[in-house]
Motif scaffolding. Structure first.
Motif, PDB file in Angstrom:
ATOM      1  N   PRO A   6      35.398 -29.815  -9.658  1.00 16.27           N
ATOM      2  CA  PRO A   6      35.782 -28.826  -8.663  1.00 16.27           C
ATOM      3  C   PRO A   6      36.951 -27.976  -9.169  1.00 16.27           C
ATOM      4  O   PRO A   6      37.819 -28.489  -9.884  1.00 16.27           O
ATOM      5  CB  PRO A   6      36.219 -29.673  -7.467  1.00 16.27           C
ATOM      6  CG  PRO A   6      35.582 -31.000  -7.662  1.00 16.27           C
ATOM      7  CD  PRO A   6      35.440 -31.192  -9.138  1.00 16.27           C
ATOM      8  N   ILE A   7      36.968 -26.736  -8.754  1.00 13.81           N
ATOM      9  CA  ILE A   7      37.994 -25.815  -9.245  1.00 13.81           C
ATOM     10  C   ILE A   7      39.400 -26.313  -8.928  1.00 13.81           C
ATOM     11  O   ILE A   7      40.322 -26.116  -9.716  1.00 13.81           O
ATOM     12  CB  ILE A   7      37.772 -24.382  -8.683  1.00 13.81           C
ATOM     13  CG1 ILE A   7      38.795 -23.424  -9.268  1.00 13.81           C
ATOM     14  CG2 ILE A   7      37.812 -24.352  -7.168  1.00 13.81           C
ATOM     15  CD1 ILE A   7      38.491 -21.983  -9.069  1.00 13.81           C
ATOM     16  N   GLY A   8      39.550 -27.023  -7.818  1.00 17.46           N
ATOM     17  CA  GLY A   8      40.865 -27.536  -7.452  1.00 17.46           C
ATOM     18  C   GLY A   8      41.426 -28.481  -8.502  1.00 17.46           C
ATOM     19  O   GLY A   8      42.615 -28.451  -8.812  1.00 17.46           O
ATOM     20  N   GLU A   9      40.577 -29.302  -9.070  1.00 16.65           N
ATOM     21  CA  GLU A   9      41.024 -30.214 -10.120  1.00 16.65           C
ATOM     22  C   GLU A   9      41.312 -29.465 -11.408  1.00 16.65           C
ATOM     23  O   GLU A   9      42.286 -29.738 -12.104  1.00 16.65           O
ATOM     24  CB  GLU A   9      39.950 -31.272 -10.398  1.00 16.65           C
ATOM     25  CG  GLU A   9      39.863 -32.340  -9.339  1.00 16.65           C
ATOM     26  CD  GLU A   9      38.693 -33.282  -9.606  1.00 16.65           C
ATOM     27  OE1 GLU A   9      38.457 -33.615 -10.789  1.00 16.65           O
ATOM     28  OE2 GLU A   9      38.012 -33.647  -8.632  1.00 16.65           O
ATOM     29  N   ALA A  10      40.455 -28.517 -11.729  1.00 17.39           N
ATOM     30  CA  ALA A  10      40.615 -27.760 -12.973  1.00 17.39           C
ATOM     31  C   ALA A  10      41.942 -27.010 -12.978  1.00 17.39           C
ATOM     32  O   ALA A  10      42.626 -26.942 -13.994  1.00 17.39           O
ATOM     33  CB  ALA A  10      39.455 -26.792 -13.156  1.00 17.39           C
ATOM     34  N   LEU A  11      42.307 -26.475 -11.812  1.00 19.26           N
ATOM     35  CA  LEU A  11      43.543 -25.696 -11.760  1.00 19.26           C
ATOM     36  C   LEU A  11      44.771 -26.566 -12.027  1.00 19.26           C
ATOM     37  O   LEU A  11      45.755 -26.099 -12.588  1.00 19.26           O
ATOM     38  CB  LEU A  11      43.670 -24.990 -10.408  1.00 19.26           C
ATOM     39  CG  LEU A  11      43.043 -23.600 -10.380  1.00 19.26           C
ATOM     40  CD1 LEU A  11      43.110 -22.997  -8.999  1.00 19.26           C
ATOM     41  CD2 LEU A  11      43.705 -22.661 -11.379  1.00 19.26           C
ATOM     42  N   LEU A  12      44.702 -27.841 -11.655  1.00 20.29           N
ATOM     43  CA  LEU A  12      45.814 -28.743 -11.945  1.00 20.29           C
ATOM     44  C   LEU A  12      45.994 -28.902 -13.454  1.00 20.29           C
ATOM     45  O   LEU A  12      47.105 -28.859 -13.976  1.00 20.29           O
ATOM     46  CB  LEU A  12      45.570 -30.120 -11.313  1.00 20.29           C
ATOM     47  CG  LEU A  12      45.553 -30.157  -9.784  1.00 20.29           C
ATOM     48  CD1 LEU A  12      45.284 -31.577  -9.293  1.00 20.29           C
ATOM     49  CD2 LEU A  12      46.875 -29.644  -9.227  1.00 20.29           C
ATOM     50  N   VAL A  13      44.866 -29.068 -14.153  1.00 15.41           N
ATOM     51  CA  VAL A  13      44.906 -29.198 -15.612  1.00 15.41           C
ATOM     52  C   VAL A  13      45.484 -27.929 -16.238  1.00 15.41           C
ATOM     53  O   VAL A  13      46.328 -27.973 -17.136  1.00 15.41           O
ATOM     54  CB  VAL A  13      43.483 -29.457 -16.169  1.00 15.41           C
ATOM     55  CG1 VAL A  13      43.502 -29.553 -17.679  1.00 15.41           C
ATOM     56  CG2 VAL A  13      42.903 -30.720 -15.555  1.00 15.41           C
ATOM     57  N   VAL A  14      45.027 -26.777 -15.721  1.00 18.19           N
ATOM     58  CA  VAL A  14      45.470 -25.502 -16.278  1.00 18.19           C
ATOM     59  C   VAL A  14      46.958 -25.275 -16.044  1.00 18.19           C
ATOM     60  O   VAL A  14      47.677 -24.860 -16.955  1.00 18.19           O
ATOM     61  CB  VAL A  14      44.673 -24.347 -15.647  1.00 18.19           C
ATOM     62  CG1 VAL A  14      45.295 -23.022 -16.003  1.00 18.19           C
ATOM     63  CG2 VAL A  14      43.248 -24.397 -16.134  1.00 18.19           C
ATOM     64  N   ASP A  15      47.413 -25.571 -14.839  1.00 18.41           N
ATOM     65  CA  ASP A  15      48.825 -25.362 -14.534  1.00 18.41           C
ATOM     66  C   ASP A  15      49.699 -26.118 -15.530  1.00 18.41           C
ATOM     67  O   ASP A  15      50.702 -25.611 -16.014  1.00 18.41           O
ATOM     68  CB  ASP A  15      49.137 -25.834 -13.104  1.00 18.41           C
ATOM     69  CG  ASP A  15      48.578 -24.860 -12.060  1.00 18.41           C
ATOM     70  OD1 ASP A  15      48.200 -23.738 -12.458  1.00 18.41           O
ATOM     71  OD2 ASP A  15      48.513 -25.219 -10.873  1.00 18.41           O
ATOM     72  N   LYS A  16      49.274 -27.330 -15.851  1.00 25.83           N
ATOM     73  CA  LYS A  16      50.051 -28.145 -16.778  1.00 25.83           C
ATOM     74  C   LYS A  16      50.039 -27.527 -18.184  1.00 25.83           C
ATOM     75  O   LYS A  16      51.076 -27.405 -18.835  1.00 25.83           O
ATOM     76  CB  LYS A  16      49.464 -29.563 -16.815  1.00 25.83           C
ATOM     77  CG  LYS A  16      50.326 -30.535 -17.583  1.00 25.83           C
ATOM     78  CD  LYS A  16      49.849 -31.956 -17.413  1.00 25.83           C
ATOM     79  CE  LYS A  16      50.597 -32.868 -18.397  1.00 25.83           C
ATOM     80  NZ  LYS A  16      49.843 -34.080 -18.715  1.00 25.83           N
ATOM     81  N   LEU A  17      48.845 -27.105 -18.624  1.00 19.42           N
ATOM     82  CA  LEU A  17      48.729 -26.502 -19.952  1.00 19.42           C
ATOM     83  C   LEU A  17      49.593 -25.252 -20.071  1.00 19.42           C
ATOM     84  O   LEU A  17      50.296 -25.058 -21.056  1.00 19.42           O
ATOM     85  CB  LEU A  17      47.266 -26.129 -20.232  1.00 19.42           C
ATOM     86  CG  LEU A  17      46.325 -27.256 -20.624  1.00 19.42           C
ATOM     87  CD1 LEU A  17      44.887 -26.769 -20.559  1.00 19.42           C
ATOM     88  CD2 LEU A  17      46.648 -27.734 -22.029  1.00 19.42           C
ATOM     89  N   LEU A  18      49.534 -24.427 -19.037  1.00 20.24           N
ATOM     90  CA  LEU A  18      50.288 -23.178 -19.084  1.00 20.24           C
ATOM     91  C   LEU A  18      51.781 -23.466 -19.160  1.00 20.24           C
ATOM     92  O   LEU A  18      52.517 -22.808 -19.895  1.00 20.24           O
ATOM     93  CB  LEU A  18      49.986 -22.323 -17.843  1.00 20.24           C
ATOM     94  CG  LEU A  18      48.555 -21.798 -17.724  1.00 20.24           C
ATOM     95  CD1 LEU A  18      48.418 -20.849 -16.544  1.00 20.24           C
ATOM     96  CD2 LEU A  18      48.115 -21.090 -18.996  1.00 20.24           C
ATOM     97  N   ALA A  19      52.217 -24.475 -18.396  1.00 20.77           N
ATOM     98  CA  ALA A  19      53.638 -24.825 -18.414  1.00 20.77           C
ATOM     99  C   ALA A  19      54.057 -25.279 -19.809  1.00 20.77           C
ATOM    100  O   ALA A  19      55.133 -24.942 -20.296  1.00 20.77           O
ATOM    101  CB  ALA A  19      53.914 -25.923 -17.389  1.00 20.77           C
ATOM    102  N   GLN A  20      53.171 -26.025 -20.484  1.00 21.71           N
ATOM    103  CA  GLN A  20      53.514 -26.531 -21.814  1.00 21.71           C
ATOM    104  C   GLN A  20      53.546 -25.435 -22.868  1.00 21.71           C
ATOM    105  O   GLN A  20      54.291 -25.521 -23.837  1.00 21.71           O
ATOM    106  CB  GLN A  20      52.495 -27.590 -22.241  1.00 21.71           C
ATOM    107  CG  GLN A  20      52.659 -28.892 -21.499  1.00 21.71           C
ATOM    108  CD  GLN A  20      51.480 -29.807 -21.762  1.00 21.71           C
ATOM    109  OE1 GLN A  20      50.344 -29.462 -21.475  1.00 21.71           O
ATOM    110  NE2 GLN A  20      51.747 -30.970 -22.317  1.00 21.71           N
ATOM    111  N   LEU A  21      52.722 -24.416 -22.681  1.00 18.12           N
ATOM    112  CA  LEU A  21      52.627 -23.366 -23.699  1.00 18.12           C
ATOM    113  C   LEU A  21      53.632 -22.241 -23.462  1.00 18.12           C
ATOM    114  O   LEU A  21      53.770 -21.338 -24.282  1.00 18.12           O
ATOM    115  CB  LEU A  21      51.202 -22.794 -23.734  1.00 18.12           C
ATOM    116  CG  LEU A  21      50.134 -23.742 -24.274  1.00 18.12           C
ATOM    117  CD1 LEU A  21      48.740 -23.186 -24.008  1.00 18.12           C
ATOM    118  CD2 LEU A  21      50.328 -23.965 -25.772  1.00 18.12           C
TER     119      LEU A  21
END
Length: 571
Positions: free
Chosen positions: A157-172
């Motif tokens: 679900p998109i809700g889960e995917a966005l959690l992964v993305v938020d973390k990646l963006l913060a790291q980069l």
DNA sequence: GCCGTTTTCGGCCCGACTGTTTTCAGTCG
């Protein structure tokens, strides 16, 4: 036969035609038709009876005939015949990333492989590496993909995917020279489920940015890594693609990488007719060979002679024609929302107090929030018996006295019983500001009974909202069998508001349902089904779905200010 | 197989990455 099944047949046919080495444009026509049918807001069966099949983009004479055959007989002669031409199991091999038509045929004819298990065994025995134009590395690659495919859950679900993305963006964020990092692809289009995550950005030094990306701690495997893009698998099995371009190409690249694939193909065909060529780098004039770059998507669409097309509706339907006419509507935005119509407190199965929820709603800039705890029938969800509901009403009144700038509407999420009656008597419902009705049990009923059951509830004059109408749960529980067209018509007739649940595991109604309901004139509401204050954030998903259904603010009732909304409920 | 404000026939989106290759085929998005 439903649209999903029809689309599947055409997808399979495209695969088979590709295996056969048919004209690639022919199979693309099948793929395009499959996509079109998948996104139809009404069942193809209805279009067949109305004689409107040919109006669907990508459906011409031959495919219309095939759809008609599928709808009326449940089978397709041409498909059966095509299937018979190939060894069993070849299509299954195509499911493995890295295996295309050539490899699938090679594996099938040379080694007689029919299943993924047989493929795995053949690779381990070294038989695959020994094939012409294969090798150790190629075989290894297939094995890795095969094993990943087994491990990997379905689309998430998109809700889960966005959690992964938020973390990646913060790291980069802190990589030097890396800018404009943005989620793209189906995530940006707010598709309900995400197969892999696409991120793009611009950088002074693309190599350096890619290196930082593939070195992140949660990267389990690097699938590909070049000078402008990389693909990795992160913990949890999700694939993430990163694409880096130069700063001044941001607009073109974001557009390109947002897709959808079909939208981009349609755009490129249009460009071709204009004497232009599109790529992620910009627009090239075919005559002068000059490349024009775009810093923003707005500028890009303008150059194409089009109104800006919001990402959520770039699905390759008729959005380009509409943009050409300038008739893309202004879509609803999260900032338009004035209240949430579906929240729970700790009185039933929520986590927080009514006051906490109300204050959180106020902090979001809402004017109202409807408290809709469960009715008694929901024993597991600690549903309220009538007496407790009255006590809750007293607390709501007291809080409304105390709090400024937010109005709590006393309501209930009342169960629709198997016979379509409601879990609270009418006199109790009459005392509430808002009544949300929903099915929570007996979901295996046949379509006719389920449809009658929901419509009966909608016909109750006290019912204001039908919540999560199809009862699906992503990614596992299928929607209940219900005649959606009949539900939409009943909603229009009875004035019942249809919920668009932003809860990531529901997203119900879904995009094409929203599109059709709106088209028929039904009113909709984006809600969250909040069970703790953080869930109020789910409104972005509800709004995302509504935007995918081409909803304007006036199609969504909870964009209305408090007074207007209360007046609407009364009417 | 679809489609047309150049066309009812002759076109049909475009580039990146990998591996097995000596110039490219296959696959992907």
């Amino acid at each position: 036969m439903n649209n999903k099944e029809i689309a599947r047949v055409f997808e399979d046919m495209a695969d088979l035609l590709e295996l056969k080495g048919e004209n690639p444009f022919k199979l693309r026509a099948y793929q395009k038709a499959a996509r079109s049918i998948e996104y139809l807001p009404v069942e193809a069966e209805q279009l067949v009876s109305e004689g409107k099949l040919r109006e669907v983009p990508g459906v011409g004479e031959a495919i219309a005939k095939k759809i008609t055959e599928l709808v009326t007989t449940g089978k397709l002669g041409a498909y059966e015949k095509l299937k018979a031409e190939f060894p069993e199991g070849v299509i299954a091999l195509l499911e493995v990333p890295g295996i295309g038509p050539k490899t699938a045929m090679l594996l099938s004819t040379e080694l007689g492989i029919k299943t993924m298990d047989e493929l795995e065994a053949a690779i381990i025995q070294g038989k695959v590496a020994a094939l012409p134009r294969m090798g150790e590395k190629a075989a290894d690659n297939i094995l890795r993909h095969l094993q990943a495919l087994r491990r990997k859950d379905q689309r998430i679900p998109i809700g889960e995917a966005l959690l992964v993305v938020d973390k990646l963006l913060a790291q980069l964020k802190d990589v030097p020279g890396l800018r404009n990092l943005t989620p793209a692809g189906s995530l940006r289009r707010f598709k309900e489920t995400i197969g892999d995550i696409d991120i793009m950005g611009t950088a002074d030094d693309a190599r350096e940015a890619i290196q930082a990306f593939v070195s992140l701690p949660q990267v389990r495997e690097v699938l590909a890594s070049g000078t402008t893009k990389a693909s990795v698998v992160v913990a949890g099995g999700l694939q993430v693609d990163l694409r880096i371009v130069e700063h001044d190409s941001f607009g073109s690249t974001l557009q390109y990488f947002t897709g959808s694939k079909q939208h981009n193909i349609n755009l490129r065909e249009r460009a071709h007719r204009m004497g232009l060529k599109l790529s992620e780098y910009g627009i090239t004039d075919l005559r002068t060979e000059k490349l024009e770059k775009f810093a923003t998507e707005e500028a890009f669409y303008r150059r194409m002679g089009l109104q800006f097309i919001p990402p959520e509706i770039r699905e390759g339907q008729d959005e380009i024609a509409r943009a050409e006419q300038g008739t893309i509507p202004g879509l609803v935005e999260t900032s338009d929302i004035k209240g949430d119509l579906h929240v729970h407190s700790r009185w039933s199965d929520g986590r927080d107090s009514i006051e906490a929820v109300a204050l959180a709603a106020k902090a979001r800039g809402y004017q109202y929030v409807a408290l809709t705890d469960h009715s008694a029938g929901r024993g597991i969800a600690r549903g309220l018996p009538p007496e407790r509901l009255r006590q809750q009403g007293a607390e709501v009144r007291a809080l409304n006295e105390k709090l400024n700038g937010i109005r709590i509407l006393s309501g209930a999420e009342v169960d629709i019983r198997a016979d379509g009656s409601l879990d609270f008597p009418d006199d109790i419902l009459a005392g509430l500001d808002i009544v949300v009705a929903a099915v929570h049990s007996g979901m295996d009923e046949p379509q006719e009974r389920m449809t009658r059951r929901m419509i009966k509830a909608m016909e109750n004059p006290h019912v204001d909202v039908l919540a999560h109408p199809t009862c699906r749960l992503l990614p596992d529980r299928e929607p209940v069998a219900v005649d959606m067209e009949a539900i939409f018509q009943a909603a229009v007739r009875t004035g019942t508001i249809l919920e668009v649940s932003g809860m990531p595991s529901r997203l119900d109604l879904k995009d094409i349902h929203i599109y059709r309901a709106r088209e028929l004139g039904a009113k909709l509401a984006t809600s969250t089904d909040t069970h703790s204050v953080e869930h109020l954030e789910f409104m972005r998903f509800g709004v995302g779905m509504a935007r995918r259904g081409w909803c304007r603010p006036q199609d969504i009732v909870n964009t209305r200010p408090l007074k207007e909304f209360l007046a609407y409920l009364k009417s």
